[in-house]
Scaffold this motif. Structure first.
Motif, mmCIF file in Angstrom:
data_model
loop_
_atom_site.group_PDB
_atom_site.id
_atom_site.type_symbol
_atom_site.label_atom_id
_atom_site.label_comp_id
_atom_site.label_asym_id
_atom_site.label_seq_id
_atom_site.Cartn_x
_atom_site.Cartn_y
_atom_site.Cartn_z
ATOM 1 N N GLU A 86 0.907 -1.240 -0.019
ATOM 2 C CA GLU A 86 -0.065 -0.017 -0.024
ATOM 3 C C GLU A 86 0.946 1.255 0.137
ATOM 4 O OE1 GLU A 86 1.261 -0.616 4.204
ATOM 5 O OE2 GLU A 86 0.499 -2.235 2.592
ATOM 6 N N LEU A 87 2.120 1.176 0.424
ATOM 7 C CA LEU A 87 3.076 2.140 0.221
ATOM 8 C C LEU A 87 3.456 2.787 -1.183
ATOM 9 C CD1 LEU A 87 5.300 1.415 3.480
ATOM 10 C CD2 LEU A 87 3.354 3.140 3.204
ATOM 11 N N ILE A 88 3.426 1.723 -2.090
ATOM 12 C CA ILE A 88 3.832 1.871 -3.387
ATOM 13 C C ILE A 88 2.940 2.632 -4.120
ATOM 14 C CG2 ILE A 88 4.863 0.656 -5.424
ATOM 15 C CD1 ILE A 88 5.363 -1.835 -3.694
ATOM 16 N N GLU A 89 3.472 3.916 -4.648
ATOM 17 C CA GLU A 89 2.611 4.546 -5.633
ATOM 18 C C GLU A 89 3.207 4.589 -6.974
ATOM 19 O OE1 GLU A 89 1.016 7.991 -3.813
ATOM 20 O OE2 GLU A 89 1.428 7.443 -1.939
ATOM 21 N N ASP B 289 5.678 11.271 -2.251
ATOM 22 C CA ASP B 289 6.995 10.830 -1.631
ATOM 23 C C ASP B 289 6.988 9.546 -1.117
ATOM 24 O OD1 ASP B 289 4.938 11.109 0.349
ATOM 25 O OD2 ASP B 289 6.248 12.091 1.745
ATOM 26 N N TRP B 290 6.316 8.642 -1.933
ATOM 27 C CA TRP B 290 6.040 7.323 -1.396
ATOM 28 C C TRP B 290 7.557 6.329 -1.296
ATOM 29 C CZ3 TRP B 290 7.900 3.147 -4.465
ATOM 30 C CH2 TRP B 290 7.911 3.329 -5.819
ATOM 31 N N LYS C 225 11.154 3.812 2.204
ATOM 32 C CA LYS C 225 12.532 3.528 2.549
ATOM 33 C C LYS C 225 12.431 3.740 4.255
ATOM 34 C CE LYS C 225 16.951 6.139 3.082
ATOM 35 N NZ LYS C 225 17.597 7.363 2.669
ATOM 36 N N ALA C 226 11.707 4.740 4.737
ATOM 37 C CA ALA C 226 11.510 4.817 5.987
ATOM 38 C C ALA C 226 10.926 3.611 6.985
ATOM 39 C CB ALA C 226 10.466 5.974 6.435
ATOM 40 N N LYS C 227 9.986 3.069 6.156
ATOM 41 C CA LYS C 227 9.410 1.635 6.680
ATOM 42 C C LYS C 227 10.478 0.540 6.739
ATOM 43 C CE LYS C 227 5.714 -0.815 8.160
ATOM 44 N NZ LYS C 227 6.216 -2.077 8.404
ATOM 45 N N ASP D 277 12.019 -1.462 9.817
ATOM 46 C CA ASP D 277 11.608 -2.909 9.926
ATOM 47 C C ASP D 277 12.958 -3.859 9.912
ATOM 48 O OD1 ASP D 277 8.901 -2.673 10.086
ATOM 49 O OD2 ASP D 277 8.534 -3.486 7.986
ATOM 50 N N PHE D 278 14.001 -3.310 9.375
ATOM 51 C CA PHE D 278 15.376 -3.636 9.243
ATOM 52 C C PHE D 278 16.271 -2.706 9.648
ATOM 53 C CE2 PHE D 278 12.845 -5.707 5.854
ATOM 54 C CZ PHE D 278 13.016 -7.011 6.172
#
Length: 141
Positions: free
Chosen positions: A98-101, A124-125, A130-132, A136-137
């Motif tokens: 859902e973050l991908i636009e 700015d997706w 990248k922030a997510k 997560d990593f």
């Protein structure tokens, strides 16, 4: 009689229309997913969809019937650990799709637009993705 075997390898495709159905055809779903794969895993792919098509004579976008992301995996280069890494990153992207636009052209030549054109994200997706990923990593795994 000499036997000739192809020197190629494996190839696989992801149906971007099913992976990111929320991205409109005019925003190049397969190219956007390919961009996300590069951000999340350094995985290079090839878009096969609307971006690879020429525009209609009236200048409108010719929406492809399929939006595919192609992975080429030469069997003499890639190991099972490479494939497992790619699967891990694809799975992570699936959970965060859902973050991908989409993408849009900033420079669109009349010929070979998919090869020499320049695109930018529609929002700015990519920064959000990248922030997510960094959350997560945290160790860059």
């Amino acid at each position: 009689i000499p036997v000739v075997t192809p020197a190629g390898g494996l190839g696989c495709h992801i149906d971007a229309m099913k992976f990111v159905p929320h991205i409109p055809g005019e925003q190049y779903a397969a190219a956007a997913l390919g961009s996300a794969l590069y951000i999340a895993g350094g995985i290079r792919t090839m878009e096969r969809g609307t971006l690879s098509e020429d525009r209609n004579p009236d200048g409108s976008e010719h929406i492809a019937s399929m939006e595919l992301v192609r992975f080429a995996m030469p069997r003499r280069v890639f190991t099972l650990s490479h494939v497992e890494y790619a699967i891990d990153r694809i799975s992570w992207l699936w959970d965060n799709r859902e973050l991908i636009e989409g993408l849009r052209f900033t420079e669109e030549p009349e010929t070979l637009r998919f090869f020499v054109g320049r695109l930018e994200p529609v929002s700015d997706w990519q920064e959000k993705l990248k922030a997510k990923f960094c959350k997560d990593f945290p160790n860059g795994l």
